[in-house]
Design a protein around this motif. Structure first.
Motif, PDB file in Angstrom:
ATOM      1  N   ASP A 153      -2.148  -2.932 -12.246  1.00 53.09           N
ATOM      2  CA  ASP A 153      -0.853  -2.433 -12.703  1.00 53.09           C
ATOM      3  C   ASP A 153       0.269  -3.323 -12.156  1.00 53.09           C
ATOM      4  O   ASP A 153       1.201  -3.693 -12.866  1.00 53.09           O
ATOM      5  N   GLY A 154       0.152  -3.678 -10.869  1.00 53.41           N
ATOM      6  CA  GLY A 154       1.177  -4.517 -10.238  1.00 53.41           C
ATOM      7  C   GLY A 154       1.265  -5.874 -10.881  1.00 53.41           C
ATOM      8  O   GLY A 154       2.349  -6.376 -11.185  1.00 53.41           O
TER       9      GLY A 154
ATOM     10  N   ASN B  52       7.658   4.844 -10.962  1.00 57.17           N
ATOM     11  CA  ASN B  52       8.843   5.045 -10.142  1.00 57.17           C
ATOM     12  C   ASN B  52      10.158   4.982 -10.914  1.00 57.17           C
ATOM     13  O   ASN B  52      11.191   4.672 -10.331  1.00 57.17           O
ATOM     14  N   ASP B  53      10.118   5.301 -12.203  1.00 60.16           N
ATOM     15  CA  ASP B  53      11.312   5.120 -13.035  1.00 60.16           C
ATOM     16  C   ASP B  53      12.526   5.914 -12.549  1.00 60.16           C
ATOM     17  O   ASP B  53      13.660   5.513 -12.772  1.00 60.16           O
ATOM     18  N   LEU B  54      12.273   7.046 -11.898  1.00 63.97           N
ATOM     19  CA  LEU B  54      13.389   7.813 -11.334  1.00 63.97           C
ATOM     20  C   LEU B  54      13.371   7.746  -9.803  1.00 63.97           C
ATOM     21  O   LEU B  54      14.011   8.554  -9.122  1.00 63.97           O
ATOM     22  N   GLY B  55      12.619   6.804  -9.280  1.00 58.11           N
ATOM     23  CA  GLY B  55      12.555   6.649  -7.822  1.00 58.11           C
ATOM     24  C   GLY B  55      11.733   7.733  -7.147  1.00 58.11           C
ATOM     25  O   GLY B  55      11.872   7.978  -5.946  1.00 58.11           O
ATOM     26  N   LEU B  56      10.868   8.413  -7.917  1.00 55.43           N
ATOM     27  CA  LEU B  56      10.131   9.551  -7.362  1.00 55.43           C
ATOM     28  C   LEU B  56       8.625   9.294  -7.257  1.00 55.43           C
ATOM     29  O   LEU B  56       7.851  10.226  -7.045  1.00 55.43           O
ATOM     30  N   GLY B  57       8.217   8.047  -7.404  1.00 56.13           N
ATOM     31  CA  GLY B  57       6.785   7.743  -7.386  1.00 56.13           C
ATOM     32  C   GLY B  57       6.076   8.234  -6.135  1.00 56.13           C
ATOM     33  O   GLY B  57       5.008   8.857  -6.213  1.00 56.13           O
ATOM     34  N   VAL B  58       6.668   7.978  -4.975  1.00 55.83           N
ATOM     35  CA  VAL B  58       6.036   8.395  -3.718  1.00 55.83           C
ATOM     36  C   VAL B  58       6.106   9.914  -3.572  1.00 55.83           C
ATOM     37  O   VAL B  58       5.114  10.565  -3.234  1.00 55.83           O
ATOM     38  N   ALA B  59       7.276  10.494  -3.862  1.00 60.32           N
ATOM     39  CA  ALA B  59       7.448  11.952  -3.739  1.00 60.32           C
ATOM     40  C   ALA B  59       6.458  12.682  -4.650  1.00 60.32           C
ATOM     41  O   ALA B  59       5.842  13.679  -4.248  1.00 60.32           O
TER      42      ALA B  59
ATOM     43  N   ILE C 105       5.071  -2.616  -6.505  1.00 54.46           N
ATOM     44  CA  ILE C 105       5.224  -3.351  -7.765  1.00 54.46           C
ATOM     45  C   ILE C 105       4.434  -2.649  -8.872  1.00 54.46           C
ATOM     46  O   ILE C 105       3.525  -1.860  -8.604  1.00 54.46           O
ATOM     47  N   GLY C 106       4.770  -2.939 -10.103  1.00 61.81           N
ATOM     48  CA  GLY C 106       4.091  -2.318 -11.238  1.00 61.81           C
ATOM     49  C   GLY C 106       4.991  -2.310 -12.446  1.00 61.81           C
ATOM     50  O   GLY C 106       6.135  -2.774 -12.390  1.00 61.81           O
ATOM     51  N   GLU C 107       4.460  -1.791 -13.537  1.00 64.63           N
ATOM     52  CA  GLU C 107       5.209  -1.721 -14.793  1.00 64.63           C
ATOM     53  C   GLU C 107       6.626  -1.174 -14.568  1.00 64.63           C
ATOM     54  O   GLU C 107       6.820  -0.216 -13.821  1.00 64.63           O
ATOM     55  N   ARG C 108       7.590  -1.765 -15.215  1.00 62.06           N
ATOM     56  CA  ARG C 108       9.010  -1.353 -15.151  1.00 62.06           C
ATOM     57  C   ARG C 108       9.509  -1.205 -13.705  1.00 62.06           C
ATOM     58  O   ARG C 108       9.560  -2.170 -12.973  1.00 62.06           O
ATOM     59  N   ALA C 109       9.815   0.033 -13.295  1.00 58.96           N
ATOM     60  CA  ALA C 109      10.343   0.252 -11.941  1.00 58.96           C
ATOM     61  C   ALA C 109       9.225   0.310 -10.906  1.00 58.96           C
ATOM     62  O   ALA C 109       9.473   0.547  -9.723  1.00 58.96           O
ATOM     63  N   GLY C 110       8.003   0.130 -11.329  1.00 57.87           N
ATOM     64  CA  GLY C 110       6.888   0.038 -10.390  1.00 57.87           C
ATOM     65  C   GLY C 110       6.141   1.338 -10.166  1.00 57.87           C
ATOM     66  O   GLY C 110       6.361   2.349 -10.836  1.00 57.87           O
ATOM     67  N   ASN C 111       5.221   1.251  -9.205  1.00 56.97           N
ATOM     68  CA  ASN C 111       4.341   2.369  -8.851  1.00 56.97           C
ATOM     69  C   ASN C 111       4.753   2.948  -7.499  1.00 56.97           C
ATOM     70  O   ASN C 111       5.570   2.365  -6.795  1.00 56.97           O
ATOM     71  N   ALA C 112       4.093   4.020  -7.133  1.00 54.33           N
ATOM     72  CA  ALA C 112       4.248   4.542  -5.777  1.00 54.33           C
ATOM     73  C   ALA C 112       3.892   3.414  -4.809  1.00 54.33           C
ATOM     74  O   ALA C 112       2.910   2.703  -5.015  1.00 54.33           O
TER      75      ALA C 112
END
Ligand SMILES: [Zn+2]
Length: 447
Positions: free
Chosen positions: A15-16, A206-213, A233-240
């Protein structure tokens, strides 16, 4: 203290690697995979074998050279993909085929142009095929968080019956809220027959910055595998982000009492290696791995840090492999930090002398923002020429300075970072699909 063990599934290489500017060649992927092994991840998703010959070769060479972690390869829910993935993976000691198929109405209608019934049948058939080749099979209902929940339960139940061992629930478009994502995981556990036989996994964008949460909410509701990437890193705004998930569980074990097998001291080296290979620099204020993550500039913070790091530090830089906490000298720095840096450079001043150094330092810092050691030495030199005698001491090794943590320069400094080729315009890279851009591309790049 029996803490549930969370499987860390690293998808930096899949994904990254799909994210713009992050393509890696086979040699680079193998080098990073070896670092991921040192880091202690449980599963390495090494690539998407049917996507390109390069991807195939990378998965094959990683499968052949790493014996400890599980090596996963991605495949769409169709025979050619599954066969190709297996060809690449079969040399692994612990292979895993990761099959995905979109399940949301939006994807079924506009992307795949199939009905729910056909989707269900295709998923079932794909898992049977994969299972005939490999015992460890993971299934991802792509866009799960926008899938009708009753239909999602139906698909998950069908693939479990067909022999899946891990069910991954992707928030493909990064749309979920933590509570909502946690509820979805809980619902699956309550409603799906046979769910207790498989591992539930999170995959949160992580499009809304909530990937980790979202990932943590999934874990709190019974997920026992987290898919994540180094530096997020990852698609668009990335992954957790792997480092954020792991350190949250470590620093706040009171709230998240889970274990991982990660050697946290390898987090920073892994982050640095990825940035070096891809030439995509880490966001300076990135949690855990950004160059400012352990830097303290405000005077009151620096003073506190020098008295006791606990004042402003919730984890030590050493615990994540950062050589040392860096006190950045800028216009907000106080006298104490300045005096210490001067001492490290071999100049110890009396109070009145220090006042003058400080006065000139503030003027300089206002002009150039970040005062480097060379600037400071020049300033001291000028002062000596004009009016005063800085009492010279031989440069002191950092370890001999009797403060909790000494400010350092050089190692890990911005200059060193830039010297490694970061902070410059990233070199253009061709993605693993080369020149091809077909209608299938977004389908290929799913999950
Ligand atoms: Zn993804």
């Amino acid at each position: 203290m029996d803490r549930p063990r969370i499987t860390i599934f690293d998808t930096t290489l899949r994904d990254g690697e799909q994210s713009p500017g992050c393509s890696m060649n086979v040699r680079e992927k193998l080098r990073l995979a070896q670092q991921l092994d040192r880091l202690g991840v449980d599963v390495i998703e090494a690539g998407f074998p049917i996507a390109s010959d390069g991807d195939f070769e990378a998965v094959q060479s990683i499968a052949a050279s790493l014996r400890r972690p599980i090596i996963a390869g991605l495949a769409r829910a169709c025979r050619p993909d599954i066969d190709r993935a297996w060809q690449a993976l079969k040399g692994a000691r612990r292979p895993r085929i990761h099959v995905f198929l979109a399940t949301s109405d939006i994807h079924l209608k506009y992307k795949l142009r199939i009905t729910r019934e056909r989707c269900l049948e295709q998923a079932r058939e794909a898992i049977r095929n994969a299972k005939s080749l490999c015992s460890d099979i993971q299934f991802s209902p792509e866009d799960a968080t926008r899938t009708d929940v009753a239909f999602l339960c139906q698909v998950v139940e069908a693939v479990i019956a067909a022999g899946v061992t891990t069910i991954n629930i992707p928030d493909t478009v990064g749309y979920s809220m933590p509570e909502e994502y946690g509820d979805l995981i809980r619902t699956l556990r309550e409603k799906v027959r046979g769910i207790e036989k498989v591992t539930i996994s999170t995959h949160c964008h992580n499009d809304l910055g909530l990937g980790v949460a979202n990932s943590l909410a999934g874990v709190q509701n019974g997920a026992r595998q987290v898919e994540c990437t180094v530096n997020g890193i990852g698609e668009r705004a990335g992954n957790a982000s792997l480092e954020e998930v792991v350190m949250t569980m470590r620093v706040r074990a009171d709230r998240y009492p889970y274990e991982t097998a990660i050697t946290s001291e390898q987090l920073h080296p892994s982050s640095q290696m990825l940035a070096e290979i891809t030439r995509v620099p880490v966001q300076p204020n990135k949690a855990i791995t950004g160059r400012n993550a352990f830097a303290h500039e405000a005077g009151i913070h620096q003073d506190g840090m020098l008295k006791n790091p606990l004042t402003y530090e919730i984890m030590t830089p050493q615990s994540v492999g950062v050589p040392d906490s860096r006190l950045v000298l800028g216009k907000h720095s106080g006298r104490h930090a300045l005096a210490l840096r001067c001492e490290q450079l071999g100049h110890k001043f009396e109070r009145r002398e220090l006042d003058e150094v400080y006065r000139r330092f503030v003027v300089l810092a206002d002009r150039i923002k970040r005062v480097q050691d060379s600037h400071l030495l020049e300033l001291i030199h000028d002062l000596g020429d004009v009016s005063m005698q800085g009492k010279k001491f031989p440069p002191m090794p950092i370890a001999e300075i009797s403060v909790p943590r000494a400010a350092t320069a050089g190692v890990g400094s911005y200059e060193a970072y830039q010297a490694q080729g970061h902070g410059t315009t990233p070199a253009p890279r061709v993605n693993s699909f080369g020149e091809h851009h077909t209608d299938q591309e977004d389908y290929l790049w799913g999950v």
